[in-house]
Design a protein around this motif. Structure first.
Motif, mmCIF file in Angstrom:
data_model
loop_
_atom_site.group_PDB
_atom_site.id
_atom_site.type_symbol
_atom_site.label_atom_id
_atom_site.label_comp_id
_atom_site.label_asym_id
_atom_site.label_seq_id
_atom_site.Cartn_x
_atom_site.Cartn_y
_atom_site.Cartn_z
ATOM 1 N N THR A 1 0.846 -1.204 0.000
ATOM 2 C CA THR A 1 0.000 0.000 0.000
ATOM 3 C C THR A 1 0.874 1.243 0.000
ATOM 4 O O THR A 1 0.637 2.191 0.741
ATOM 5 C CB THR A 1 -0.926 0.011 1.225
ATOM 6 O OG1 THR A 1 -0.139 -0.128 2.427
ATOM 7 C CG2 THR A 1 -1.953 -1.098 1.150
ATOM 8 N N ASP B 1 -1.655 5.300 -3.200
ATOM 9 C CA ASP B 1 -3.105 5.216 -3.217
ATOM 10 C C ASP B 1 -3.543 4.684 -4.583
ATOM 11 O O ASP B 1 -2.788 4.711 -5.559
ATOM 12 C CB ASP B 1 -3.742 6.575 -2.921
ATOM 13 C CG ASP B 1 -3.341 7.637 -3.940
ATOM 14 O OD1 ASP B 1 -3.829 7.582 -5.082
ATOM 15 O OD2 ASP B 1 -2.518 8.508 -3.592
ATOM 16 N N GLU B 2 -4.753 4.196 -4.667
ATOM 17 C CA GLU B 2 -5.230 3.534 -5.884
ATOM 18 C C GLU B 2 -5.193 4.453 -7.102
ATOM 19 O O GLU B 2 -4.829 4.026 -8.206
ATOM 20 C CB GLU B 2 -6.650 3.003 -5.670
ATOM 21 C CG GLU B 2 -6.717 1.762 -4.787
ATOM 22 C CD GLU B 2 -5.999 0.581 -5.404
ATOM 23 O OE1 GLU B 2 -6.295 0.234 -6.555
ATOM 24 O OE2 GLU B 2 -5.112 0.021 -4.738
ATOM 25 N N THR C 1 -3.192 6.969 -7.733
ATOM 26 C CA THR C 1 -1.811 7.154 -8.193
ATOM 27 C C THR C 1 -1.297 5.893 -8.862
ATOM 28 O O THR C 1 -0.648 5.949 -9.912
ATOM 29 C CB THR C 1 -0.904 7.544 -7.015
ATOM 30 O OG1 THR C 1 -1.425 8.708 -6.381
ATOM 31 C CG2 THR C 1 0.511 7.804 -7.487
ATOM 32 N N LYS C 2 -1.604 4.751 -8.264
ATOM 33 C CA LYS C 2 -1.169 3.480 -8.866
ATOM 34 C C LYS C 2 -1.743 3.327 -10.267
ATOM 35 O O LYS C 2 -1.027 2.997 -11.217
ATOM 36 C CB LYS C 2 -1.613 2.306 -7.990
ATOM 37 C CG LYS C 2 -1.129 0.950 -8.489
ATOM 38 C CD LYS C 2 -1.924 -0.198 -7.900
ATOM 39 C CE LYS C 2 -3.290 -0.305 -8.537
ATOM 40 N NZ LYS C 2 -4.032 -1.518 -8.138
#
Length: 640
Positions: free
Chosen positions: A247, A250-251, A253-254
């Motif tokens: 983690t 954050d989703e 950014t990923k």
């Protein structure tokens, strides 16, 4: 009888026995350096001593774990600890676990040159599928007799020195109260010291030391392997897996920096045959066509046929593996699933639906086959092949002629390559065939009839590289006569690298340098592409070439037509994730970025992290994003 009120002599003897363990760990660490010094890049004897000093921290943890029962029995507050029978008990509880642990260190005197890392419990996952463990052990015993001899001599010396200091007579307890008080105090101090020793310290905020902590003490990643010891690496990885979700981003950014789904619409759908060679240990170093611009003094190629084939092919002289073991190569090449610290196939997660070359090509009507001349099930290929869904598996059993068995791994490459040609000639097509070769593998033997035919070179693998090159030559000579040849795409790569002869390939990043060559009879794919490439690019490249028109899961990119994804390479080298793109190499330890290096600094000698710029920042985010997405998809079983 000798009188004793405070157990001082027993404490001194205990310390002496523990000192012997540290002493012999220093000896075997020195032997490890002597055997692998050309890969470890130590600048001076003083630097080696400094690394060995830091290594005592990890030695202490291994020694304390292995000696835990011995230490406990040595400090129990009982009267008979110095009697002959009790001392014999102490001897065996000390010698058996410590000599076993100590002997494991000797594995890496040799094995380190094959995996460029300390051995972990994962090695037993690799051996689990081998039916000829006895033969393999015997061959290693013969070929590396000097290592076994050194191990035996060290063990004999250790036992001798242990017995030099002992209690010849039981100690008489004159005053029980001082004895008990002393015993309790010693017990408490030793227990506290033991806990601190195996953890690193007693701070609540400190987690127990792991393999990655060796990197605290080094400036060159490979130096961590000097600091570590093998029993520590094995003990710390028992029951552990690196397959845990991260983690770090954050989703949103990923998702911004990783593209796990691809779709190509350039080529018209077609169904050419696909023949994929995953060549055992065939590092890019050995192939002259892939080293023409490397400027390596005194360079010699050992692959005359592949060099000639490369002139009519599309070649990638800047390609890398996504793992360092054979099973890593299979999952990376065929399914586009890299292996980082641990093999994906040895994780708890390979038994899931996996989109791969096998599944996508089968959906287009392809017959799919896996060829491996070793005993069926070797390397775990049969099991993983079944998960991927290959229609046919052709191994040593199907070949059914032990006259061509090399005595160690499987059927010699030349006859087995011909066997694949014969099997393919019986198929109507289209077919997808994967061949995993065996001959260019330790102990680096070739058939007796070819002794003297291939250059011996400067390291043992060179002559077997020449033999496998000859197997390729014979395969292409005979296959050209078959009607399916002109409608076939041939791809040659390797599972991982092996023995190194030139300093350029000693550099840490280049230790994963492998070939990628694509050949077609009409030479529509021809030329040199110097951009970064990797094993996981082969899967999307094949689907692009056949005009596969559906979205599919892939972290890699098509090497032919992908104009969106920037060329990059990601793998796990020197105990950290390593990401190459553009002008830089990025290093990530699973929690934070630890370094940026110039793209040409393959030895990772000059960390530029204090000079971080916008390009470095973006590359770091991409590295973290792809690693995080990888573990998310593996753990959540989203590989289809």
């Amino acid at each position: 009888m000798i009188s004793n009120r405070f157990r001082l002599n027993e404490v001194l003897v205990l310390l002496y026995r523990l000192f012997l363990a540290f002493f012999f760990y220093f000896i075997v660490r020195t032997l490890f350096y002597i055997y692998n010094g050309d890969l470890l890049n130590v600048d001076s004897f003083w630097q080696y001593l400094t690394l060995a000093y830091h290594g005592m921290t990890f030695d202490r943890i291994a020694i304390f774990y292995l000696s835990s029962l011995f230490i406990l029995l040595s400090i129990l507050p009982i009267y008979k600890t110095t009697t002959k029978g009790y001392q014999k008990l102490l001897f065996w509880t000390y010698i058996i676990p410590n000599l076993i642990g100590f002997s494991i260190n000797f594995i890496d005197l040799i094995y380190y040159r094959f995996i460029y890392a300390r051995t972990t419990i994962a090695v037993f996952d690799s051996l689990e599928h081998e039916s000829n463990k006895g033969t393999l052990f015997f061959n290693f015993l013969i070929n590396y007799w000097h290592v076994f001899l050194l191990c035996i001599l060290c063990c004999i010396a250790w036992v001798y020195l242990y017995k030099r200091v002992k209690f010849t007579r039981p100690i008489r307890i004159e005053a029980k109260k001082p004895y008990w008080l002393t015993s309790i105090a010693i017990f408490v101090v030793v227990v506290v010291g033991f806990v601190a020793g195996v953890r690193g310290d007693l701070k609540k905020t400190t987690r127990p030391l792991n393999m990655i902590d060796a990197n605290r003490y080094v400036t060159k990643p490979e130096h961590a392997d000097i600091v570590l010891n093998t029993p520590f690496s094995v003990l710390r990885t028992i029951g552990k897996t690196s397959f845990k979700q991260l983690t770090v981003l954050d989703e949103a950014t990923k998702d911004k920096y990783v593209s796990p789904v691809k779709q190509y619409t350039v080529n018209t759908p077609s169904t050419p045959n696909i023949v994929l060679f995953i060549t055992e240990s065939y590092g890019r170093e050995y192939i002259g066509a892939l080293n023409e611009d490397m400027n390596i003094e005194g360079y010699q190629s050992y692959t005359p046929f592949i060099d000639s084939l490369a002139k009519h092919s599309r070649i990638y002289p800047n390609a890398f593996a996504n793992g360092y073991k054979s099973i890593h190569g299979m999952s990376s090449v065929v399914a586009g699933i890299p292996s980082f610290k641990d093999a994906f196939t040895s994780s708890p997660y390979p038994k899931q639906k996996i989109e791969s070359l096998v599944s996508t090509l089968k959906s287009k009507g392809y017959d799919t086959s896996f060829f491996h001349g070793a005993p069926n099930g070797s390397m775990g290929f049969l099991g993983f092949g079944n998960i991927l869904g290959y229609d046919h598996y052709y191994g040593k059993t199907e070949y059914n002629n032990d006259a061509d068995f090399d005595g160690t791994w499987g059927i010699w490459d030349e006859p087995f390559f011909q066997y694949m040609k014969e099997v393919l000639s019986t198929k109507e097509g289209p077919f997808f065939a994967t061949l995993f070769s065996v001959s260019s593998h330790e102990p680096f033997n070739i058939p007796a009839k070819y002794e003297g035919k291939f250059p011996v070179g400067t390291v043992p693998i060179h002559k077997t590289v020449g033999y496998t090159d000859y197997a390729f030559k014979r395969f292409f000579e005979e296959s050209r006569k078959e009607p399916w040849f002109d409608n076939t795409i041939f791809i040659i790569t390797a599972d991982h690298t092996n023995q190194v002869a030139y300093d350029e390939y000693v550099k840490l990043v280049n230790r994963t340098a492998v070939p990628i060559i694509i050949y077609t009879a009409d030479e529509r794919l021809k030329g040199v592409d110097k951009r970064l490439a990797q094993q996981i690019d082969i899967y999307p490249t094949v689907l692009d070439l056949i005009g596969y028109d559906k979205p599919f899961r892939s972290w890699g990119r098509s090497l032919i037509n992908d104009t969106i994804t920037k060329p990059f390479v990601v793998n796990y080298v020197g105990s950290e994730y390593t990401y190459q793109e553009g002008n830089y190499i990025c290093r990530f330890n699973g929690k934070e970025i630890t370094g940026y290096f110039d793209i040409n600094d393959k030895g990772l000698t000059n960390n530029l992290i204090n000079e971080k710029n916008a390009e470095m920042q973006e590359i770091g985010l991409k590295c973290m994003a792809i690693v995080q997405d990888y573990f998310d998809r593996v753990v959540e079983k989203k590989l289809e």
